[in-house]
Design an enzyme around this catalytic site. Structure first.
Site, PDB file in Angstrom:
ATOM      1  N   TYR A 223      -8.241 -28.544  60.571  1.00  0.00           N
ATOM      2  CA  TYR A 223      -9.035 -27.467  59.954  1.00  0.00           C
ATOM      3  C   TYR A 223      -8.680 -26.130  60.588  1.00  0.00           C
ATOM      4  O   TYR A 223      -8.397 -25.154  59.893  1.00  0.00           O
ATOM      5  CB  TYR A 223     -10.520 -27.779  60.140  1.00  0.00           C
ATOM      6  CG  TYR A 223     -11.453 -26.836  59.414  1.00  0.00           C
ATOM      7  CD1 TYR A 223     -11.447 -26.752  58.027  1.00  0.00           C
ATOM      8  CD2 TYR A 223     -12.356 -26.033  60.111  1.00  0.00           C
ATOM      9  CE1 TYR A 223     -12.308 -25.892  57.350  1.00  0.00           C
ATOM     10  CE2 TYR A 223     -13.223 -25.181  59.447  1.00  0.00           C
ATOM     11  CZ  TYR A 223     -13.193 -25.118  58.072  1.00  0.00           C
ATOM     12  OH  TYR A 223     -14.051 -24.265  57.407  1.00  0.00           O
TER      13      TYR A 223
ATOM     14  N   ARG B 146     -22.799 -32.655  59.413  1.00  0.00           N
ATOM     15  CA  ARG B 146     -23.068 -31.411  60.140  1.00  0.00           C
ATOM     16  C   ARG B 146     -24.451 -31.466  60.769  1.00  0.00           C
ATOM     17  O   ARG B 146     -25.330 -32.195  60.335  1.00  0.00           O
ATOM     18  CB  ARG B 146     -22.917 -30.217  59.212  1.00  0.00           C
ATOM     19  CG  ARG B 146     -21.454 -29.930  58.987  1.00  0.00           C
ATOM     20  CD  ARG B 146     -21.238 -28.608  58.342  1.00  0.00           C
ATOM     21  NE  ARG B 146     -21.222 -28.758  56.908  1.00  0.00           N
ATOM     22  CZ  ARG B 146     -20.635 -27.884  56.089  1.00  0.00           C
ATOM     23  NH1 ARG B 146     -20.044 -26.828  56.564  1.00  0.00           N
ATOM     24  NH2 ARG B 146     -20.648 -28.073  54.800  1.00  0.00           N
TER      25      ARG B 146
HETATM   26  N1  UDP Z   1     -23.896 -32.220  66.621  1.00  0.00           N
HETATM   27  C1  UDP Z   1     -24.829 -33.034  67.258  1.00  0.00           C
HETATM   28  N2  UDP Z   1     -25.310 -34.103  66.557  1.00  0.00           N
HETATM   29  C2  UDP Z   1     -24.927 -34.402  65.284  1.00  0.00           C
HETATM   30  C3  UDP Z   1     -23.975 -33.563  64.651  1.00  0.00           C
HETATM   31  C4  UDP Z   1     -23.468 -32.482  65.360  1.00  0.00           C
HETATM   32  O1  UDP Z   1     -25.218 -32.807  68.406  1.00  0.00           O
HETATM   33  O2  UDP Z   1     -25.420 -35.410  64.726  1.00  0.00           O
HETATM   34  C5  UDP Z   1     -23.364 -31.065  67.364  1.00  0.00           C
HETATM   35  C6  UDP Z   1     -21.840 -31.004  67.403  1.00  0.00           C
HETATM   36  O3  UDP Z   1     -21.353 -31.758  68.496  1.00  0.00           O
HETATM   37  C7  UDP Z   1     -21.579 -29.526  67.551  1.00  0.00           C
HETATM   38  C8  UDP Z   1     -22.745 -28.876  66.813  1.00  0.00           C
HETATM   39  O4  UDP Z   1     -23.741 -29.874  66.684  1.00  0.00           O
HETATM   40  O5  UDP Z   1     -21.612 -29.146  68.898  1.00  0.00           O
HETATM   41  C9  UDP Z   1     -22.387 -28.334  65.453  1.00  0.00           C
HETATM   42  O6  UDP Z   1     -21.763 -29.370  64.737  1.00  0.00           O
HETATM   43  P1  UDP Z   1     -21.373 -29.214  63.204  1.00  0.00           P
HETATM   44  O7  UDP Z   1     -20.608 -30.426  62.818  1.00  0.00           O
HETATM   45  O8  UDP Z   1     -22.565 -28.868  62.392  1.00  0.00           O
HETATM   46  O9  UDP Z   1     -20.438 -27.921  63.150  1.00  0.00           O
HETATM   47  P2  UDP Z   1     -19.193 -27.403  64.019  1.00  0.00           P
HETATM   48  O10 UDP Z   1     -18.947 -28.323  65.177  1.00  0.00           O
HETATM   49  O11 UDP Z   1     -18.053 -27.376  63.072  1.00  0.00           O
HETATM   50  O12 UDP Z   1     -19.616 -26.054  64.475  1.00  0.00           O
END
Ligand code: UDP
Length: 327
Positions: A145, A186
């Site tokens: 990505y 997410r």
């Molecule tokens: N996250 C979490 N539990 C979940 C899903 C995501 O703690 O069930 C955490 C993940 O490790 C990250 C943050 O939430 O640090 C945001 O994750 P997301 O997938 O929403 O977006 P991105 O990592 O792309 O910012």
């Protein structure tokens, strides 16, 4: 004004379609429905000035008639999706962006690239200004990505300088709102579904990592302001309120009036530790800043899932899926 939105059946794309139609635009929405869904557009009335084209941006685009603008949003966007679809994600960012730029050039349309805060990788500078080049791993689990979007930015810049296409690059930070797929993995959708089901909230890595969550209505407004400006970007759009994942969990429990416990799971590989936009440029050049607080926006998401009667188990599966690659 007639505009093309790629990724129109996705979470963000469908909200942008609503916003553009409300402003009186004619909208052509293109999507291959790989991660998007026709359901996200089903609310549009039959008389809406909207045309749906089911097509893949990796194929050259053929749309008859004048087109004044291209909003290029198409891409898997959740870590769960793009890690399941690595080749597709790279091709959409690469070949798909090239096709969308060729199309914009042929139509003499202004082109907006929806890029991402992921271009900053696991940033070493806080908050992140547009001038920061980032700290991204080119071969890690998030690379498909990150690198696709970095390539897309470079391609957009090349078309601007070598083909005379009028372009703007916008870097979107974490966006949330209704129509996020319950099982997209997410954090906002996952926690909301878990809280509603009374299941444990799956907090990765102790929840000390931060993100900055912006309501989708603020982002769609920012996208159109960027499109209407004469900026080339990149310009950050996101909420400068930095929130730890633990804080987010607490806010969602309050919004859902839930007493779900939390379950601690390891931090996925290359999960950025901090992320927060510097939005000075958007503030000064676009007059844009977010207006919806998390305290206002999260209850709207909860309400959306209550209404759509999402099934709880799917979110738990999503959380356990690709993220098994942990340190
Ligand atoms: N996250 C979490 N539990 C979940 C899903 C995501 O703690 O069930 C955490 C993940 O490790 C990250 C943050 O939430 O640090 C945001 O994750 P997301 O997938 O929403 O977006 P991105 O990592 O792309 O910012």
């Amino acid at each position: 004004m007639r505009v093309l939105v790629t990724g129109a059946a996705g979470f963000l794309g469908s909200h942008l379609v609503d916003y553009l139609l409300a402003r009186g635009c004619q909208v052509v929405g293109l999507d291959n429905l790989l991660t998007g869904s026709r359901r996200n557009l089903a609310h549009l009335p039959a008389e809406a000035d909207f045309e749906f084209v089911q097509a893949d941006v990796r194929d050259p685009m053929t749309i008859d008639g004048a087109v004044d603008g291209v909003f290029h949003l198409a891409s898997p966007a959740s870590p769960l999706d793009y890690q399941k679809l690595p080749i597709e994600t790279l091709e959409v960012g690469g070949i798909g962006t090239r096709n969308a730029l060729e199309f914009a050039g042929a139509k003499q349309a202004r082109f907006l690239l929806a890029s991402t805060s992921e271009v900053y990788g696991d940033p070493l500078v806080h908050p992140q200004p547009e001038s920061y080049w980032g700290n991204a791993n080119p071969i890690g689990p998030r690379s498909v990505y990150d690198e696709a979007k970095r390539f897309a930015e470079a391609m957009t810049n090349a078309f601007r300088h070598h083909r005379g296409v009028d372009t703007v690059i916008v870097r979107l930070f974490n966006t949330y709102g209704s129509r996020m797929r319950p099982a997209d993995g997410r954090v906002v959708s996952t926690f909301a579904i878990q809280a509603l089901a009374g299941e444990p909230l799956t907090i990765f890595g102790g929840g000390r990592q931060s993100r900055s969550f912006c309501h989708v209505s603020d982002i769609t407004r920012g996208l159109v302001l960027a499109f209407e400006s004469d900026l080339a970007g990149p310009v950050n759009l996101g909420n400068p309120r930095e929130t730890t994942i633990r804080e987010l969990a607490d806010l969602i429990l309050v919004a859902a009036e839930s007493d779900s416990p939390v379950a601690e799971l390891p931090l996925p590989v290359d999960d950025p530790r901090r992320r927060c936009p510097d939005i000075s440029l958007a503030e000064t050049e676009l007059g844009w800043s977010p207006s919806v607080s998390l305290e206002e926006g999260l209850p709207m998401v909860i309400e959306h899932y209550r209404e759509s009667d999402a099934k709880a188990g799917s979110a738990r599966c999503a959380a356990a899926g690709v993220r098994m690659t942990t340190r």
